[in-house]
Design an enzyme around this catalytic site. Structure first.
Site, mmCIF file in Angstrom:
data_model
loop_
_atom_site.group_PDB
_atom_site.id
_atom_site.type_symbol
_atom_site.label_atom_id
_atom_site.label_comp_id
_atom_site.label_asym_id
_atom_site.label_seq_id
_atom_site.Cartn_x
_atom_site.Cartn_y
_atom_site.Cartn_z
ATOM 1 N N ASP A 210 1.031 -0.767 0.106
ATOM 2 C CA ASP A 210 0.344 0.163 0.049
ATOM 3 C C ASP A 210 0.954 1.414 0.317
ATOM 4 O O ASP A 210 2.031 1.363 0.640
ATOM 5 C CB ASP A 210 -0.479 -0.098 1.408
ATOM 6 C CG ASP A 210 -1.806 1.214 1.342
ATOM 7 O OD1 ASP A 210 -1.849 2.339 1.225
ATOM 8 O OD2 ASP A 210 -2.572 1.334 2.292
ATOM 9 N N CYS A 374 -8.660 6.331 9.485
ATOM 10 C CA CYS A 374 -9.370 4.932 9.078
ATOM 11 C C CYS A 374 -8.286 3.821 9.459
ATOM 12 O O CYS A 374 -7.449 3.403 8.638
ATOM 13 C CB CYS A 374 -9.363 5.033 7.002
ATOM 14 S SG CYS A 374 -9.958 6.270 6.803
HETATM 15 N N1 C6P Z 1 -5.183 7.901 3.789
HETATM 16 C C1 C6P Z 1 -5.828 9.563 5.982
HETATM 17 O O1 C6P Z 1 -5.859 10.814 6.160
HETATM 18 P P1 C6P Z 1 -7.775 6.323 -1.024
HETATM 19 O O2 C6P Z 1 -9.192 7.227 -0.250
HETATM 20 O O3 C6P Z 1 -8.403 5.636 -2.457
HETATM 21 O O4 C6P Z 1 -6.849 7.715 -1.890
HETATM 22 O O5 C6P Z 1 -6.454 6.185 0.224
HETATM 23 C C2 C6P Z 1 -6.976 4.899 0.862
HETATM 24 C C3 C6P Z 1 -5.361 5.063 1.791
HETATM 25 C C4 C6P Z 1 -4.827 4.019 2.012
HETATM 26 N N2 C6P Z 1 -3.707 3.536 2.166
HETATM 27 C C5 C6P Z 1 -3.417 4.110 3.071
HETATM 28 C C6 C6P Z 1 -2.191 3.964 4.425
HETATM 29 C C7 C6P Z 1 -4.086 5.372 3.571
HETATM 30 O O6 C6P Z 1 -3.460 6.591 4.099
HETATM 31 C C8 C6P Z 1 -4.960 5.759 2.977
HETATM 32 C C9 C6P Z 1 -5.619 7.018 2.364
HETATM 33 C C10 C6P Z 1 -6.542 9.262 4.041
HETATM 34 O O7 C6P Z 1 -5.113 9.020 6.726
HETATM 35 C C11 C6P Z 1 -7.536 9.229 3.919
HETATM 36 S S1 C6P Z 1 -8.281 8.183 4.871
#
Ligand code: C6P
Length: 416
Positions: A210, A374
């Site tokens: 990730d 999250c």
């Molecule tokens: N973290 C934060 O404020 P998306 O939403 O698909 O662009 O990314 C998801 C995601 C997946 N893995 C990690 C490690 C992340 O940090 C995030 C997104 C943001 O920390 C929004 S919750």
């Protein structure tokens, strides 16, 4: 505290010049100058990205891969040129290994629903870490539930570092995949993914990284890392929202069934049988986010012109400065004190709820994130409901950290 690329190259880092590229930063909120320290949630966009999208809509908006007309050809070229830029940016061997997605979340779901459904059976095991974002937990839980497989968790220590010995013990003959974050969004920890990949591969196990939080801060070379999948979001690297990338090794992607069915992902369709397009189109059903792709290409040009290593060195200075400054406030507990960290400082402030901290800081112009980010299992691990989180980008300056410190002191006064 170190970063993966902490060479001291900041002498020529003209942060004030870069700030001018981001018009949004030059404004007041609640009557005071904006201090944007929520870059882990999303980064601001430079003019070159805004203009690239704008130019597309003003001058050559058309659907791609479909039209014989000039605008469609121009749009297709820009869309495919961006793919090559991304390929070079992460040093993938082949541009067909670059699959456009909506973001990290969709990239991980794509792998879980295609590779996972095909290759994971009852009794198999998938390993994630205790510091994963929900996006790298829930898709695997869904798959495990469907297949009768087991999700196992690599524990972390009190500093927020992976316990590598435990990781090695958890890899068994049943393990099919290790899915781990490169950088933790809640703790800032930079994980030793090269070691993880090497060990997993020595046991015949694939690895998905990730890369949501690493892509803007660490120079990524997917071939040197030898990762099998690497997912990231454009909006974390100064590109628009709604566009992201899944990198996968050609052989793996080629053997995977498609994710969604529809236009552009087929070779031919009859009611009797459909055959699928070659990579990367097989995974790009429907009209994509063309403007977003073009914006992402422009963002990578922008970041590359400055240099990811130089950005990392600048952010590391901010991290060290910010950690020292915040540590002087006795009510602060920093959550995430790993030896290897990216520019993220998560903290609690006495008994004050992080949402209250966020609200009071906002009134003083300081934008941070408050909540569980999250990553609820991380909060559980540290026995807290939430944290306040300041996270740095290429345009932040030490003076903004001084404003943050003053704003935190005012927050303490409000609750005294
Ligand atoms: N973290 C934060 O404020 P998306 O939403 O698909 O662009 O990314 C998801 C995601 C997946 N893995 C990690 C490690 C992340 O940090 C995030 C997104 C943001 O920390 C929004 S919750």
């Amino acid at each position: 505290m170190a970063t993966a690329h902490a060479e001291s190259t900041t002498q020529t880092y003209d942060v004030l010049k870069y700030r001018k590229d981001f018009p949004i930063l030059n404004q007041k909120v609640h009557g005071v100058p904006l201090v944007y320290l929520d870059n882990a949630a999303t980064t601001q966009k430079p003019l070159s990205v805004i203009e690239a999208e704008n130019k597309y809509y003003r001058e050559y908006n058309a659907n791609i891969h479909r039209g014989v007309h000039l605008l469609s050809q121009q749009a297709t070229k820009a869309y495919e040129d961006a793919r090559v830029k991304i390929q070079k940016f992460i040093n993938a061997a082949n541009s067909a290994e670059i699959i456009y997605t909506r973001g990290t979340t969709e990239g991980i779901n794509l792998v879980a629903q295609t590779w996972g459904r095909k290759n994971v059976q009852a009794g198999d095991e998938i390993l994630v870490s205790a510091m994963e974002h929900h996006s790298n937990i829930v898709p695997w839980q869904m798959l495990c539930e469907e297949k009768g497989a087991k999700l196992k968790v690599i524990p972390i220590n009190d500093a927020g570092e992976l316990l590598m010995d435990e990781f090695k013990k958890l890899v068994t003959s049943k393990t099919k995949l290790v899915a781990v974050t490169h950088v933790s969004n809640a703790l800032g920890t930079i994980n030793p993914i090269a070691d993880i990949i090497q060990y997993a591969h020595s046991k015949g196990v694939l690895v998905l990284i990730d890369g949501a939080q690493s892509i803007p801060h660490i120079k990524v070379d997917v071939q040197a890392l030898d990762c099998d999948f690497y997912a990231f979001s454009g909006h974390k690297i100064y590109a628009p929202t709604g566009i992201g990338v899944l990198y996968g090794k050609y052989k793996l992607l080629d053997a995977m069934p498609p994710y969604q069915g529809g236009g552009d992902m087929i070779a031919s369709v009859t009611f009797e049988k459909t055959t699928y397009a070659k990579l990367p189109n097989k995974f790009e059903a429907g009209t994509p986010h063309i403007a977003g792709v073009i914006g992402l290409g422009a963002a990578l040009d922008y970041v590359s012109a400055i240099g990811v290593d130089r950005i990392a060195a600048h952010e590391h200075e901010l991290l060290v400065y910010g950690t020292q400054a915040l540590s002087k406030i006795k009510e602060i507990r920093i959550i995430g004190t790993a030896a290897m960290k990216a520019g993220v400082i998560s903290f609690t402030l006495g008994e004050i709820h992080p949402h209250d901290i966020g609200t009071i800081l906002d009134k003083q112009g300081v934008a941070i994130r408050a909540g569980h980010h999250c990553a609820q299992p991380v909060m559980e691990r540290f026995d807290i409901p939430a944290t306040a989180r300041a996270s740095f980008g290429l345009y932040n300056v030490k003076e903004e950290i001084d404003v943050l410190v003053t704003a935190i002191q005012k927050t303490l006064e409000v609750f005294a």
